[in-house]
Write a protein that holds these residues in place. Structure first.
Motif, PDB file in Angstrom:
ATOM      1  N   ALA A  85       5.116   0.393  -8.702  1.00  0.00           N
ATOM      2  CA  ALA A  85       3.877   0.955  -8.147  1.00  0.00           C
ATOM      3  C   ALA A  85       3.989   2.477  -7.964  1.00  0.00           C
ATOM      4  CB  ALA A  85       3.554   0.277  -6.819  1.00  0.00           C
ATOM      5  N   LEU A  86       5.143   2.950  -7.514  1.00  0.00           N
ATOM      6  CA  LEU A  86       5.335   4.406  -7.362  1.00  0.00           C
ATOM      7  C   LEU A  86       5.239   5.091  -8.724  1.00  0.00           C
ATOM      8  CD1 LEU A  86       8.233   4.194  -4.795  1.00  0.00           C
ATOM      9  CD2 LEU A  86       6.286   5.713  -4.465  1.00  0.00           C
TER      10      LEU A  86
ATOM     11  N   SER B 119       3.728   3.969 -11.428  1.00  0.00           N
ATOM     12  CA  SER B 119       2.353   3.889 -11.951  1.00  0.00           C
ATOM     13  C   SER B 119       1.479   4.971 -11.354  1.00  0.00           C
ATOM     14  CB  SER B 119       1.709   2.552 -11.600  1.00  0.00           C
ATOM     15  OG  SER B 119       2.368   1.554 -12.227  1.00  0.00           O
ATOM     16  N   ALA B 120       1.602   5.147 -10.025  1.00  0.00           N
ATOM     17  CA  ALA B 120       0.765   6.157  -9.364  1.00  0.00           C
ATOM     18  C   ALA B 120       1.143   7.565  -9.820  1.00  0.00           C
ATOM     19  CB  ALA B 120       0.906   6.025  -7.848  1.00  0.00           C
ATOM     20  N   ALA B 121       2.424   7.774 -10.120  1.00  0.00           N
ATOM     21  CA  ALA B 121       2.875   9.137 -10.433  1.00  0.00           C
ATOM     22  C   ALA B 121       2.812   9.479 -11.919  1.00  0.00           C
ATOM     23  CB  ALA B 121       4.304   9.334  -9.930  1.00  0.00           C
TER      24      ALA B 121
ATOM     25  N   GLN C  86       0.824  -1.225   0.000  1.00  0.00           N
ATOM     26  CA  GLN C  86       0.000   0.000   0.000  1.00  0.00           C
ATOM     27  C   GLN C  86       0.857   1.273   0.000  1.00  0.00           C
ATOM     28  OE1 GLN C  86      -0.712  -2.501   2.438  1.00  0.00           O
ATOM     29  NE2 GLN C  86      -2.141  -3.335   0.924  1.00  0.00           N
TER      30      GLN C  86
ATOM     31  N   VAL D  54       2.703   8.728  -2.938  1.00  0.00           N
ATOM     32  CA  VAL D  54       2.442   9.616  -4.090  1.00  0.00           C
ATOM     33  C   VAL D  54       1.267  10.545  -3.775  1.00  0.00           C
ATOM     34  CG1 VAL D  54       1.733   9.683  -6.518  1.00  0.00           C
ATOM     35  CG2 VAL D  54       3.468   8.040  -5.778  1.00  0.00           C
ATOM     36  N   HIS D  55       0.239   9.997  -3.116  1.00  0.00           N
ATOM     37  CA  HIS D  55      -0.928  10.801  -2.737  1.00  0.00           C
ATOM     38  C   HIS D  55      -0.502  11.954  -1.812  1.00  0.00           C
ATOM     39  CE1 HIS D  55      -5.095  11.648  -1.984  1.00  0.00           C
ATOM     40  NE2 HIS D  55      -4.865  11.614  -0.681  1.00  0.00           N
TER      41      HIS D  55
ATOM     42  N   SER E 116       7.897  -2.030  -5.720  1.00  0.00           N
ATOM     43  CA  SER E 116       7.476  -0.729  -5.179  1.00  0.00           C
ATOM     44  C   SER E 116       7.854   0.396  -6.156  1.00  0.00           C
ATOM     45  CB  SER E 116       8.076  -0.475  -3.793  1.00  0.00           C
ATOM     46  OG  SER E 116       9.448  -0.184  -3.899  1.00  0.00           O
TER      47      SER E 116
ATOM     48  N   PRO F  49       3.419   2.683  -1.729  1.00  0.00           N
ATOM     49  CA  PRO F  49       3.694   3.580  -2.867  1.00  0.00           C
ATOM     50  C   PRO F  49       2.550   4.545  -3.160  1.00  0.00           C
ATOM     51  CG  PRO F  49       4.434   1.366  -3.381  1.00  0.00           C
ATOM     52  CD  PRO F  49       3.690   1.265  -2.081  1.00  0.00           C
ATOM     53  N   GLU F  50       1.323   4.035  -3.181  1.00  0.00           N
ATOM     54  CA  GLU F  50       0.198   4.914  -3.512  1.00  0.00           C
ATOM     55  C   GLU F  50      -0.003   5.992  -2.436  1.00  0.00           C
ATOM     56  OE1 GLU F  50      -4.229   4.122  -5.028  1.00  0.00           O
ATOM     57  OE2 GLU F  50      -2.763   2.568  -5.509  1.00  0.00           O
ATOM     58  N   GLU F  51       0.169   5.589  -1.158  1.00  0.00           N
ATOM     59  CA  GLU F  51       0.015   6.562  -0.060  1.00  0.00           C
ATOM     60  C   GLU F  51       1.047   7.683  -0.191  1.00  0.00           C
ATOM     61  OE1 GLU F  51      -1.536   3.134   3.040  1.00  0.00           O
ATOM     62  OE2 GLU F  51       0.345   4.169   3.471  1.00  0.00           O
TER      63      GLU F  51
END
Ligand code: NDP
Length: 283
Positions: free
Chosen positions: A143-144, A146-148, A91, A97-98, A140, A93-95
């Motif tokens: 995932a980082l 992808s989110a960014a 969880q 970037v958010h 990770s 990476p998304e947290e």
């Protein structure tokens, strides 16, 4: 022979015609930097601060991040925030970037630099450790990124991936670590093609580092590697310049680029040279 000579000429021209670095391009840039509590990441935080960037720092240890943040403010960073996160958690990476998006309102540079701890010794069959390290050092990062990516696409930003010589040429005592770094090259070099095909103006800079004098690296390689370690502050600056000039790859020290060029031409000699740098009996 003609093709080979043409390749060398094109390589030399590309080498001398690299974009020159303009520090103003980083002033006010919004940067998310992982692995920022120690080592090369900490040094990058200080350089970005001197250039007047707005930074979100992340790593696991809050006390260290707090100290890095305070020094960044003294050095001239426009804004600095930090968020504690463990990249072994899917969880995280998304947290992160958010959080960066909330604090900075966008993103110009995403610098993926953190690594999980791994022993520097011969392979002992610990598959579970390899799985965990893949999560921290590779998944990770994916995932980082992808989110960014949608945010970086808006700002025509830079995605900077810190890798290693061990992610281009295999070396002893680094089985799992090397696998994670090769995986980064495969994933992000393929993604670079796809972004170009989609005409998305996000650049991906892969950074190939040799032995750097961070506490972690020196402690692990002591009595095992006969190689000089290069300064972390200089490695950090090379990475930042590479991202800012939208370089495809950067090498530090510079001669690693030549080593990588030669790697497929003389594989037997290359392996003998690499083994000569390592103390086999103390590993
Ligand atoms: P350090 O060990 O000094 O720093 C690693 C950073 O990652 C720290 O900030 C650490 O902070 C953070 N980190 C560790 N585990 C986690 C985790 N589970 N979740 C989130 N963050 C974590 O390493 P270096 O500065 O030496 O290396 C930086 C980069 O340079 C790496 O990508 C490495 O592969 C590359 N490199 C380094 C070389 C060298 O010789 N030093 C050579 C080649 C490449 P915390 O513990 O607080 O979480």
């Amino acid at each position: 022979k003609v093709l080979c000579a043409a390749g060398i000429i094109v390589g030399l021209l590309a080498f001398f015609w690299r974009d020159t670095f303009n520090p103003d391009s980083i002033s006010g840039a919004r940067v998310l930097l992982t692995g920022a509590s120690t080592g090369i990441g900490e040094q990058m935080a200080y350089h970005y601060s001197r250039f007047g960037a707005e930074i979100v720092l992340t790593a696991r240890r809050g006390t260290l991040l707090q100290k890095v943040m305070e020094k960044c403010l003294q050095l001239g960073a426009k804004k600095v925030f930090y968020i504690q996160a463990d990249m072994s958690s899917p969880q995280a990476p998304e947290e992160v970037v958010h959080f960066a998006l909330q604090k900075l309102g966008g993103l110009d540079h995403l610098v993926l630099n953190h690594i999980g701890g791994t022993p520097f010794r011969m392979w002992d069959g610990d598959v579970e450790h390899t799985r965990w390290l893949m999560q921290v050092n590779f998944l990770s990062y994916v995932a980082l990124a992808s989110a960014a990516l949608p945010i970086l696409a808006e700002s025509k930003g830079s995605l900077i991936v810190v890798s290693s010589l061990t992610g281009k040429i295999s070396t002893p005592f680094t089985t799992s670590y090397s696998a994670t770094k090769f995986a980064l090259d495969g994933f992000f070099s393929s993604l670079r093609h796809e972004l170009a095909m989609q005409k998305q103006d996000v650049c991906i800079t892969l950074c190939i580092l040799g032995l750097i004098d961070t506490e972690m690296a020196l402690e692990k390689t002591r009595d095992k590697v006969y190689m000089s370690a290069y300064p972390a502050a200089e490695a950090a600056l090379t990475i930042i310049k590479g991202g800012a000039t939208r370089a495809r790859e950067v090498f530090y020290p510079w001669w690693l680029e030549l080593l990588c060029c030669l790697r497929d031409w003389f594989p037997d000699q290359r392996d003998v040279v690499i083994q000569s740098f390592y103390n086999y009996t103390s590993a």
